[in-house]
Write a protein that holds these residues in place. Structure first.
Motif, PDB file in Angstrom:
ATOM      1  N   PHE A  26     -83.501  20.614  40.300  1.00  0.00           N
ATOM      2  CA  PHE A  26     -84.129  19.798  39.267  1.00  0.00           C
ATOM      3  C   PHE A  26     -83.106  18.813  38.712  1.00  0.00           C
ATOM      4  CE2 PHE A  26     -85.260  18.895  34.855  1.00  0.00           C
ATOM      5  CZ  PHE A  26     -86.595  18.539  34.953  1.00  0.00           C
ATOM      6  N   ALA A  27     -81.907  19.305  38.432  1.00  0.00           N
ATOM      7  CA  ALA A  27     -80.859  18.447  37.867  1.00  0.00           C
ATOM      8  C   ALA A  27     -80.457  17.349  38.849  1.00  0.00           C
ATOM      9  CB  ALA A  27     -79.650  19.286  37.466  1.00  0.00           C
ATOM     10  N   SER A  28     -80.426  17.668  40.151  1.00  0.00           N
ATOM     11  CA  SER A  28     -80.032  16.642  41.123  1.00  0.00           C
ATOM     12  C   SER A  28     -81.159  15.626  41.344  1.00  0.00           C
ATOM     13  CB  SER A  28     -79.593  17.268  42.443  1.00  0.00           C
ATOM     14  OG  SER A  28     -80.689  17.800  43.137  1.00  0.00           O
ATOM     15  N   GLU A  29     -82.409  16.085  41.313  1.00  0.00           N
ATOM     16  CA  GLU A  29     -83.549  15.180  41.497  1.00  0.00           C
ATOM     17  C   GLU A  29     -83.849  14.391  40.220  1.00  0.00           C
ATOM     18  OE1 GLU A  29     -85.598  14.697  44.317  1.00  0.00           O
ATOM     19  OE2 GLU A  29     -84.164  15.927  45.431  1.00  0.00           O
ATOM     20  N   CYS A  30     -83.551  14.983  39.086  1.00  0.00           N
ATOM     21  CA  CYS A  30     -83.867  14.384  37.783  1.00  0.00           C
ATOM     22  C   CYS A  30     -82.599  14.392  36.922  1.00  0.00           C
ATOM     23  CB  CYS A  30     -84.973  15.160  37.090  1.00  0.00           C
ATOM     24  SG  CYS A  30     -86.430  15.404  38.090  1.00  0.00           S
ATOM     25  N   PRO A  31     -81.648  13.531  37.226  1.00  0.00           N
ATOM     26  CA  PRO A  31     -80.362  13.558  36.514  1.00  0.00           C
ATOM     27  C   PRO A  31     -80.484  13.349  35.008  1.00  0.00           C
ATOM     28  CG  PRO A  31     -80.447  11.738  38.104  1.00  0.00           C
ATOM     29  CD  PRO A  31     -81.712  12.505  38.242  1.00  0.00           C
ATOM     30  N   SER A  32     -81.583  12.746  34.576  1.00  0.00           N
ATOM     31  CA  SER A  32     -81.768  12.548  33.136  1.00  0.00           C
ATOM     32  C   SER A  32     -82.155  13.852  32.439  1.00  0.00           C
ATOM     33  CB  SER A  32     -82.867  11.502  32.890  1.00  0.00           C
ATOM     34  OG  SER A  32     -84.134  12.027  33.260  1.00  0.00           O
ATOM     35  N   ASN A  34     -85.095  15.115  32.845  1.00  0.00           N
ATOM     36  CA  ASN A  34     -86.538  15.020  32.666  1.00  0.00           C
ATOM     37  C   ASN A  34     -87.190  14.487  33.935  1.00  0.00           C
ATOM     38  OD1 ASN A  34     -86.697  15.683  29.783  1.00  0.00           O
ATOM     39  ND2 ASN A  34     -85.513  13.798  29.539  1.00  0.00           N
ATOM     40  N   LEU A  35     -88.354  15.009  34.230  1.00  0.00           N
ATOM     41  CA  LEU A  35     -89.154  14.534  35.354  1.00  0.00           C
ATOM     42  C   LEU A  35     -90.148  13.526  34.803  1.00  0.00           C
ATOM     43  CD1 LEU A  35     -90.004  14.837  38.368  1.00  0.00           C
ATOM     44  CD2 LEU A  35     -91.511  16.692  37.628  1.00  0.00           C
ATOM     45  N   HIS A  36     -90.021  12.282  35.234  1.00  0.00           N
ATOM     46  CA  HIS A  36     -90.901  11.218  34.768  1.00  0.00           C
ATOM     47  C   HIS A  36     -92.080  11.065  35.712  1.00  0.00           C
ATOM     48  CE1 HIS A  36     -88.145   9.960  31.592  1.00  0.00           C
ATOM     49  NE2 HIS A  36     -87.187  10.285  32.454  1.00  0.00           N
ATOM     50  N   PHE A  37     -93.101  10.368  35.246  1.00  0.00           N
ATOM     51  CA  PHE A  37     -94.337  10.247  36.007  1.00  0.00           C
ATOM     52  C   PHE A  37     -94.108   9.671  37.399  1.00  0.00           C
ATOM     53  CE2 PHE A  37     -98.471   7.957  36.806  1.00  0.00           C
ATOM     54  CZ  PHE A  37     -99.159   9.086  37.206  1.00  0.00           C
ATOM     55  N   ARG A  63     -99.913  15.091  32.660  1.00  0.00           N
ATOM     56  CA  ARG A  63    -100.093  15.322  31.218  1.00  0.00           C
ATOM     57  C   ARG A  63    -100.364  16.793  30.913  1.00  0.00           C
ATOM     58  NH1 ARG A  63    -103.446  10.593  31.126  1.00  0.00           N
ATOM     59  NH2 ARG A  63    -105.183  12.011  30.779  1.00  0.00           N
ATOM     60  N   SER A  64    -101.044  17.479  31.832  1.00  0.00           N
ATOM     61  CA  SER A  64    -101.328  18.897  31.588  1.00  0.00           C
ATOM     62  C   SER A  64    -100.051  19.738  31.642  1.00  0.00           C
ATOM     63  CB  SER A  64    -102.360  19.426  32.590  1.00  0.00           C
ATOM     64  OG  SER A  64    -101.791  19.639  33.866  1.00  0.00           O
ATOM     65  N   PHE A  65     -99.068  19.310  32.419  1.00  0.00           N
ATOM     66  CA  PHE A  65     -97.793  20.025  32.487  1.00  0.00           C
ATOM     67  C   PHE A  65     -96.833  19.604  31.375  1.00  0.00           C
ATOM     68  CE2 PHE A  65     -98.465  20.563  37.304  1.00  0.00           C
ATOM     69  CZ  PHE A  65     -99.047  21.804  37.142  1.00  0.00           C
ATOM     70  N   ASP A  66     -97.031  18.413  30.834  1.00  0.00           N
ATOM     71  CA  ASP A  66     -96.204  17.907  29.726  1.00  0.00           C
ATOM     72  C   ASP A  66     -96.743  18.493  28.425  1.00  0.00           C
ATOM     73  OD1 ASP A  66     -94.598  16.467  27.981  1.00  0.00           O
ATOM     74  OD2 ASP A  66     -95.671  14.571  28.290  1.00  0.00           O
ATOM     75  N   THR A  67     -96.454  19.750  28.209  1.00  0.00           N
ATOM     76  CA  THR A  67     -97.087  20.491  27.111  1.00  0.00           C
ATOM     77  C   THR A  67     -96.720  19.973  25.720  1.00  0.00           C
ATOM     78  OG1 THR A  67     -95.363  22.182  27.235  1.00  0.00           O
ATOM     79  CG2 THR A  67     -97.393  22.597  28.457  1.00  0.00           C
ATOM     80  N   ASN A  68     -95.519  19.403  25.557  1.00  0.00           N
ATOM     81  CA  ASN A  68     -95.158  18.884  24.225  1.00  0.00           C
ATOM     82  C   ASN A  68     -95.505  17.406  24.071  1.00  0.00           C
ATOM     83  OD1 ASN A  68     -93.156  17.637  25.713  1.00  0.00           O
ATOM     84  ND2 ASN A  68     -91.442  18.591  24.625  1.00  0.00           N
ATOM     85  N   LYS A  69     -96.148  16.830  25.086  1.00  0.00           N
ATOM     86  CA  LYS A  69     -96.694  15.458  25.045  1.00  0.00           C
ATOM     87  C   LYS A  69     -95.648  14.396  24.704  1.00  0.00           C
ATOM     88  CE  LYS A  69    -100.676  17.332  25.811  1.00  0.00           C
ATOM     89  NZ  LYS A  69    -100.810  17.741  27.196  1.00  0.00           N
ATOM     90  N   ASP A  70     -94.424  14.562  25.274  1.00  0.00           N
ATOM     91  CA  ASP A  70     -93.380  13.561  25.012  1.00  0.00           C
ATOM     92  C   ASP A  70     -93.213  12.553  26.152  1.00  0.00           C
ATOM     93  OD1 ASP A  70     -92.159  15.141  26.911  1.00  0.00           O
ATOM     94  OD2 ASP A  70     -90.429  15.681  25.669  1.00  0.00           O
ATOM     95  N   ILE A  73     -91.566  15.643  31.778  1.00  0.00           N
ATOM     96  CA  ILE A  73     -91.541  17.095  31.953  1.00  0.00           C
ATOM     97  C   ILE A  73     -90.090  17.536  31.947  1.00  0.00           C
ATOM     98  CG2 ILE A  73     -92.101  18.974  33.555  1.00  0.00           C
ATOM     99  CD1 ILE A  73     -94.468  17.244  34.531  1.00  0.00           C
ATOM    100  N   ASP A  74     -89.739  18.356  30.959  1.00  0.00           N
ATOM    101  CA  ASP A  74     -88.364  18.878  30.908  1.00  0.00           C
ATOM    102  C   ASP A  74     -88.274  20.129  31.778  1.00  0.00           C
ATOM    103  OD1 ASP A  74     -89.272  21.133  29.394  1.00  0.00           O
ATOM    104  OD2 ASP A  74     -88.896  20.080  27.517  1.00  0.00           O
ATOM    105  N   PHE A  75     -87.092  20.710  31.868  1.00  0.00           N
ATOM    106  CA  PHE A  75     -86.888  21.829  32.773  1.00  0.00           C
ATOM    107  C   PHE A  75     -87.790  23.008  32.442  1.00  0.00           C
ATOM    108  CE2 PHE A  75     -84.667  25.712  34.203  1.00  0.00           C
ATOM    109  CZ  PHE A  75     -84.788  25.499  35.566  1.00  0.00           C
TER     110      PHE A  75
END
Length: 192
Positions: A26-32, A34-37, A63-70, A73-75
């Motif tokens: 996850f960290a290598s694919e999403c260095p920020s 966070n997983l963006h759309f 959106r269904s996985f982005d439970t905190n609606k920010d 998708i965090d780790f």
């Protein structure tokens, strides 16, 4: 610990000891962090050649996985999504599917909501398959005939779950299969 009924077959499970590996990938694919759309769409093969409906569907799933609606998708949300898809109980997967179908969030599915998702699933599952004869409207009519017990033109969560558990055809039509199992397992096998 024993396996509970309704769990994914062993070959589809993500072992708990793989969480560290999951985080590394996850960290290598999403260095920020966070997983963006746009990254989420890439995982599921949605690109510029995809239809507007497929993109809208993936946005609904995202959106269904982005439970905190920010907006990302965090780790922890990622782990919860992977767990649901790969190891979740059938009832939890059906509740999630219902949530994705229920685009207006009113707790009931009307024909428009069911038709929208069935159309996308139909397109994805039956792409280039000339053997499929049922129309989207026929599928929706049959779903409502089999699932809408009180015939009020809406499907409640309870009707949705009971209908899917009772009839294998209904289950095939209603249960979302977003398809990341193969992708995830391929990622697990890749060398760093």
């Amino acid at each position: 610990m024993g396996q509970s009924q309704g769990a994914a077959p062993p070959e589809k499970e993500v072992a708990l000891q793989n969480i560290q590996e999951l985080y590394r990938k996850f960290a290598s694919e999403c260095p920020s962090g966070n997983l963006h759309f746009h990254e989420f769409k890439k995982i599921f093969g949605v690109n510029s050649c995809s239809t507007e409906e497929e993109t809208a569907y993936m946005e609904t799933v995202f959106r269904s996985f982005d439970t905190n609606k920010d907006g990302h998708i965090d780790f922890m949300e990622y782990v919860a999504a992977v767990h649901l898809v790969l190891r979740g109980k059938l009832e939890d997967k059906l509740k999630w599917s219902f949530k994705v179908y229920d685009s207006d969030g009113n707790g009931c599915l009307d024909r428009r909501e069911v038709r929208r998702i069935v159309k996308i699933i139909y397109t994805l599952k039956n792409h280039n398959n000339p053997c499929v004869k049922e129309s989207i409207d026929d599928i929706c009519d049959r779903i409502f005939e089999l699932v809408d017990k009180n015939k009020d033109g809406q499907i409640s969560l309870e009707e949705f779950i009971e209908g899917a558990e009772r009839d294998p055809w209904v289950m095939e039509q209603l249960q979302l299969d977003v398809g990341p199992c193969g992708w995830f397992l391929q990622q697990q096998e890749k060398k760093p």
